[in-house]
Enzyme design. Structure first.
Site, PDB file in Angstrom:
ATOM      1  CB  ILE A  40      -7.613  -6.328  18.446  1.00 41.79           C
ATOM      2  CG1 ILE A  40      -8.425  -5.021  18.580  1.00 41.79           C
ATOM      3  CG2 ILE A  40      -8.436  -7.431  17.789  1.00 41.79           C
ATOM      4  CD1 ILE A  40      -9.645  -5.070  19.469  1.00 41.79           C
ATOM      5  CB  ALA A  90       2.145  10.824  14.168  1.00 39.46           C
ATOM      6  CB  SER A  91       0.538   6.682  11.217  1.00 40.00           C
ATOM      7  OG  SER A  91       0.254   5.615  12.103  1.00 40.00           O
ATOM      8  CE  LYS A  92      -3.065   2.513  12.667  1.00 38.02           C
ATOM      9  NZ  LYS A  92      -3.858   1.862  11.617  1.00 38.02           N
ATOM     10  CB  SER A  96      -4.923   2.749  16.882  1.00 46.38           C
ATOM     11  OG  SER A  96      -4.443   2.437  18.163  1.00 46.38           O
ATOM     12  CB  VAL A 156      -1.008   0.050   1.180  1.00 42.06           C
ATOM     13  CG1 VAL A 156      -2.072  -1.019   1.052  1.00 42.06           C
ATOM     14  CG2 VAL A 156      -0.295   0.005   2.528  1.00 42.06           C
ATOM     15  CE1 TYR A 215      -0.308   1.235  14.554  1.00 41.90           C
ATOM     16  CE2 TYR A 215      -1.119   1.986  16.683  1.00 41.90           C
ATOM     17  CZ  TYR A 215      -1.263   1.193  15.558  1.00 41.90           C
ATOM     18  OH  TYR A 215      -2.363   0.364  15.436  1.00 41.90           O
TER      19      TYR A 215
HETATM   20  P1  NDP Z   1      -1.652  -7.681  11.591  1.00 40.92           P
HETATM   21  O1  NDP Z   1      -0.196  -7.403  11.819  1.00 40.92           O
HETATM   22  O2  NDP Z   1      -2.245  -8.891  12.200  1.00 40.92           O
HETATM   23  O3  NDP Z   1      -1.952  -7.712  10.004  1.00 40.92           O
HETATM   24  C1  NDP Z   1      -1.507  -6.661   9.225  1.00 40.92           C
HETATM   25  C2  NDP Z   1      -2.039  -6.829   7.822  1.00 40.92           C
HETATM   26  O4  NDP Z   1      -1.630  -5.705   7.044  1.00 40.92           O
HETATM   27  C3  NDP Z   1      -1.494  -8.062   7.126  1.00 40.92           C
HETATM   28  O5  NDP Z   1      -2.492  -8.548   6.255  1.00 40.92           O
HETATM   29  C4  NDP Z   1      -0.311  -7.511   6.333  1.00 40.92           C
HETATM   30  O6  NDP Z   1       0.046  -8.284   5.198  1.00 40.92           O
HETATM   31  C5  NDP Z   1      -0.891  -6.174   5.913  1.00 40.92           C
HETATM   32  N1  NDP Z   1       0.127  -5.188   5.574  1.00 40.92           N
HETATM   33  C6  NDP Z   1       1.093  -4.668   6.356  1.00 40.92           C
HETATM   34  N2  NDP Z   1       1.835  -3.797   5.677  1.00 40.92           N
HETATM   35  C7  NDP Z   1       1.328  -3.757   4.417  1.00 40.92           C
HETATM   36  C8  NDP Z   1       1.668  -3.072   3.232  1.00 40.92           C
HETATM   37  N3  NDP Z   1       2.699  -2.210   3.181  1.00 40.92           N
HETATM   38  N4  NDP Z   1       0.928  -3.269   2.123  1.00 40.92           N
HETATM   39  C9  NDP Z   1      -0.113  -4.147   2.150  1.00 40.92           C
HETATM   40  N5  NDP Z   1      -0.492  -4.829   3.234  1.00 40.92           N
HETATM   41  C10 NDP Z   1       0.232  -4.646   4.356  1.00 40.92           C
HETATM   42  O7  NDP Z   1      -2.388  -6.350  12.060  1.00 40.92           O
HETATM   43  P2  NDP Z   1      -3.806  -6.190  12.817  1.00 40.92           P
HETATM   44  O8  NDP Z   1      -4.823  -7.020  12.163  1.00 40.92           O
HETATM   45  O9  NDP Z   1      -3.561  -6.305  14.252  1.00 40.92           O
HETATM   46  O10 NDP Z   1      -4.116  -4.647  12.522  1.00 40.92           O
HETATM   47  C11 NDP Z   1      -5.007  -4.258  11.479  1.00 40.92           C
HETATM   48  C12 NDP Z   1      -5.220  -2.762  11.565  1.00 40.92           C
HETATM   49  O11 NDP Z   1      -5.822  -2.454  12.822  1.00 40.92           O
HETATM   50  C13 NDP Z   1      -3.913  -1.974  11.512  1.00 40.92           C
HETATM   51  O12 NDP Z   1      -4.127  -0.784  10.797  1.00 40.92           O
HETATM   52  C14 NDP Z   1      -3.634  -1.666  12.962  1.00 40.92           C
HETATM   53  O13 NDP Z   1      -2.862  -0.506  13.115  1.00 40.92           O
HETATM   54  C15 NDP Z   1      -5.038  -1.494  13.509  1.00 40.92           C
HETATM   55  N6  NDP Z   1      -5.131  -1.722  14.934  1.00 40.92           N
HETATM   56  C16 NDP Z   1      -4.780  -2.939  15.489  1.00 40.92           C
HETATM   57  C17 NDP Z   1      -4.866  -3.118  16.863  1.00 40.92           C
HETATM   58  C18 NDP Z   1      -4.526  -4.406  17.527  1.00 40.92           C
HETATM   59  O14 NDP Z   1      -4.536  -4.442  18.774  1.00 40.92           O
HETATM   60  N7  NDP Z   1      -4.230  -5.477  16.821  1.00 40.92           N
HETATM   61  C19 NDP Z   1      -5.312  -2.021  17.732  1.00 40.92           C
HETATM   62  C20 NDP Z   1      -5.650  -0.818  17.049  1.00 40.92           C
HETATM   63  C21 NDP Z   1      -5.562  -0.683  15.707  1.00 40.92           C
HETATM   64  P3  NDP Z   1       1.199  -9.432   5.309  1.00 40.92           P
HETATM   65  O15 NDP Z   1       0.631 -10.492   6.225  1.00 40.92           O
HETATM   66  O16 NDP Z   1       1.386  -9.934   3.950  1.00 40.92           O
HETATM   67  O17 NDP Z   1       2.392  -8.765   5.923  1.00 40.92           O
END
Ligand code: NDP
Length: 243
Positions: free
Chosen positions: A184, A153-155, A138, A60, A151
């Site tokens: 989560i 700042a991005s969020k 987040s 992305v 993180y």
């Molecule tokens: P995970 O680390 O479990 O999964 C991340 C996903 O994003 C994977 O599918 C990964 O693909 C993909 N990804 C990462 N970088 C890229 C990139 N440059 N281009 C395309 N795909 C990418 O994350 P979570 O499910 O925990 O988090 C999901 C969202 O929720 C995030 O935005 C996170 O910041 C937000 N969030 C999560 C929290 C938590 O507690 N888990 C809390 C608050 C917010 P691949 O597997 O191929 O690397």
């Protein structure tokens, strides 16, 4: 059949969103960065709900690749009705020790990634006078979190971005909302060391981390006609962590 696009759909919260939307009858296109095996397995499972599910390796941070991905999805599945941006990473460090590379990598992925996806889908949604965008922020973006200046700042940027988009696109029938989760159970939080996990659990009134499925439920609501009058909102889901 409606079409949903999910960035970062191969694991964690994105995976639960893919399964939820596919189960609700959407054709779903999702992208991932590197974990091809998980992505292909998920596409196979999610397609059992009956719709088409397409997994594509797209970083992305790369605007050209995202544009090509969205174009390909629209040719294959049809116009995107719902776009969910879940791709995100962390690279935690106190500001005093932050590496420039960690700052830029997190901002490029979490914030520019959202821009690239939304820039690619929103014009079509506005032309069709319908669409729903759901971005994943987040609690760190709402309240800030130590050792996460990059993180947070991005969020926080995602919240400003999404609200601006809601103001721009509302008159064209396009809604844009934010989901801001607390802790989560995903790969992202499995990296937490035991003392930090215990401390976090003690601060959560519901006494547990959330599940990806619980977050997917909120995304599903925002994507649905039930949320037809909801735009520019930030829906927090954190078990009481942030109260
Ligand atoms: P995970 O680390 O479990 O999964 C991340 C996903 O994003 C994977 O599918 C990964 O693909 C993909 N990804 C990462 N970088 C890229 C990139 N440059 N281009 C395309 N795909 C990418 O994350 P979570 O499910 O925990 O988090 C999901 C969202 O929720 C995030 O935005 C996170 O910041 C937000 N969030 C999560 C929290 C938590 O507690 N888990 C809390 C608050 C917010 P691949 O597997 O191929 O690397």
């Amino acid at each position: 059949m409606s079409v949903a696009l999910v960035s970062g759909g191969s694991r964690g919260i994105g995976k639960a969103i893919v399964l939820r939307l596919a189960g609700e009858g959407f054709d779903v296109a999702f992208c991932y960065r590197s974990d091809e095996r998980s992505a292909l397995e998920l596409a196979e499972i999610a397609a059992k709900a009956g719709g088409r599910v397409v997994a594509t390796k797209v970083d992305v941070t790369d605007a050209t690749s995202v544009r090509a991905w969205v174009g390909g999805v629209e040719r294959e599945l049809g116009p995107v009705d719902v776009a969910v941006t879940s791709a995100g990473i962390t690279a935690d460090a106190p500001l005093a020790l932050m590496a420039d590379e960690s700052w830029h990598r997190v901002l490029d992925t979490n914030l520019s990634g959202v821009y690239h996806v939304c820039r690619s889908v929103v014009v079509g949604m506005m032309k069709r006078r319908s669409g729903s965008v759901v971005t994943l922020s987040s609690v760190s973006g709402v309240y800030g979190n130590a050792a996460q200046t990059n993180y947070s700042a991005s969020k926080a940027g995602i919240i400003g971005f999404t609200r601006a988009l809601a103001k721009e696109a509302g008159r064209y029938g396009v809604r844009a909302n934010v989901v801001a989760p607390g802790l989560i159970e995903t790969g992202m939080t499995q990296a937490l060391k035991e003392p930090a996990r215990k401390k976090a659990l003690a601060a959560i009134p519901l006494g547990r981390f959330g599940t990806p499925e619980e977050v997917a439920g909120l995304v599903s609501y925002l994507a649905s006609p039930q949320a037809s009058y909801v735009t520019g909102s930030v829906l927090e889901i954190h078990g009481g962590l942030a109260i």
